[in-house]
Design a protein around this motif. Structure first.
Motif, short mmCIF file in Angstrom:
data_model
loop_
_atom_site.label_atom_id
_atom_site.label_comp_id
_atom_site.label_asym_id
_atom_site.label_seq_id
_atom_site.Cartn_x
_atom_site.Cartn_y
_atom_site.Cartn_z
N ALA A 1 0.83 -1.20 0.00
CA ALA A 1 0.00 0.00 0.00
C ALA A 1 0.86 1.25 0.00
N TYR B 1 0.71 4.26 -2.72
CA TYR B 1 0.37 5.63 -2.36
C TYR B 1 1.25 6.64 -3.08
N GLU B 2 2.47 6.26 -3.41
CA GLU B 2 3.34 7.18 -4.14
C GLU B 2 2.74 7.57 -5.49
N ARG C 1 -0.28 10.25 -4.37
CA ARG C 1 -0.10 11.18 -3.25
C ARG C 1 -0.48 12.62 -3.61
N PRO D 1 -2.90 12.52 2.62
CA PRO D 1 -2.41 11.46 3.52
C PRO D 1 -3.44 11.03 4.57
N TRP E 1 -5.76 8.29 3.08
CA TRP E 1 -5.19 7.04 2.56
C TRP E 1 -5.45 5.82 3.46
N THR F 1 -6.47 1.35 2.54
CA THR F 1 -5.40 0.35 2.45
C THR F 1 -5.88 -1.09 2.66
N GLU G 1 -8.05 5.95 -6.25
CA GLU G 1 -7.66 4.75 -5.48
C GLU G 1 -8.07 3.47 -6.22
N CYS H 1 -4.67 2.11 -8.26
CA CYS H 1 -4.17 1.20 -7.23
C CYS H 1 -4.65 -0.24 -7.37
#
Length: 324
Positions: free
Chosen positions: A8, A12-13, A16, A21, A24, A28, A54, A58
């Motif tokens: 995770a 996130y990088e 971001r 933050p 987030w 996860t 997300e 992701c």
């Protein structure tokens, strides 16, 4: 599929710049569970450009506009497809992958365009305009596609219309897309009065105000916007075409006249571009969440099915489009 899953923190990088933050940690657990479930079930996730970052950055394996997802769905090596988008997109994935399990995580993720027309409406249009071919936007149900000669997307609508080599066509159901295509061709286009509830809300005055408040802004408009919006814009194209424009032209400041999450997703790849965000949310796209994607994989819900008789005719219209 690789047994090595990204963490995770690594994911996130990617996001971001568009996910604070503080937000987030809420994502996860679902992200890690989805990544594991994809491996267990040999599943892939197809995500439309309007999905939230997300999801888009992701957990999705394949992303893009309707045309890109339709094309790439045909070559998927997976047992299960989860469509992170609206219902007509899941139906299209099923049409092109009849032997695979296709899931949509929320059955109520619909579309104002798809809801604006029925198969019976198409049959009545054929009676009113005998012999005129029917071009149907992919933002429609399988039943409507089955009554059509060929499908199109906002990416290829002009090419599809002109490929038929006829003096006029019926183009359904998006009135504004039909009018914007008509402005670029000599083919007479008979339109239906369906509209996208996101794009119909933009107007030319919005663009003029944006130019006043954000000097130098480059305006990109989706062709589902009203013609006066497209006329005021610097460029008009599908969501993929808009993304490609930003990557190619590198404008210092840009506004995308389309659904909110599109700007967030494109911004991830272009940190040097300032994105002005006039925000129109698609309530249907936003019904898709990490939590219900996870539940879809855990519980095998909701399985997309299409009547075989409808599927045969609808598939023919989609495949004819993809052959162009």
């Amino acid at each position: 599929m690789s047994a090595v899953l990204p963490t995770a923190a690594f994911l996130y990088e990617r996001v971001r710049r568009v996910i604070p933050p503080i937000e987030w940690p809420a994502f996860t657990d679902d992200i890690e569970a989805i990544l594991a479930l994809k491996c267990e079930r040999k599943a892939v996730i197809l995500a439309h450009n309007y999905q939230t970052p997300e999801i888009f950055h992701c957990v999705a394996d394949i992303v893009g506009d309707s045309l890109a997802l339709a094309r790439k769905a045909m070559a998927i090596d997976a047992d299960v497809i989860v469509l992170a988008g609206v219902h007509f997109m899941a139906e299209t994935a099923k049409l092109l992958n009849p032997d695979k399990t296709v899931l949509i995580s929320d059955l109520s993720a619909g579309c104002s365009l798809a809801d604006s027309i029925t198969a019976a409406d198409v049959r009545l249009m054929r009676q009113r305009y005998p012999g005129v071919p029917v071009v149907t936007y992919v933002n429609t149900s399988a039943a409507v596609k089955a009554e059509s000669d060929i499908c199109c997307t906002s990416s290829n609508a002009l090419a599809v219309v002109e490929s038929l080599d006829v003096p006029r066509v019926i183009m359904l159901p998006d009135e504004y897309l039909a009018k914007n295509v008509a402005a670029k061709t000599d083919v007479e286009i008979i339109a239906w009065k369906g509209h996208c509830e996101v794009h119909e809300r933009f107007n030319a005055e919005d663009i003029r105000e944006l130019r006043e408040t954000h000097p130098g802004v480059v305006v990109l408009a989706h062709p589902e916007c009203p013609p006066e919006v497209v006329a005021e814009a610097d460029f008009s194209g599908s969501t993929s075409a808009m993304s490609d424009y930003v990557g190619r032209e590198k404008p210092k400041r840009v506004v995308l006249m389309t659904e909110c999450s599109m700007s967030d997703n494109v911004a991830v790849a272009h940190p040097d571009v300032e994105f002005v965000r006039p925000c129109n949310l698609c309530p249907h796209m936003k019904r898709i969440t990490l939590a219900n994607i996870r539940a879809a994989l855990e519980e095998n819900r909701h399985v997309v099915t299409i009547d075989p008789r409808v599927a045969t005719h609808a598939r023919r219209a989609v495949e004819r489009m993809l052959s162009i």
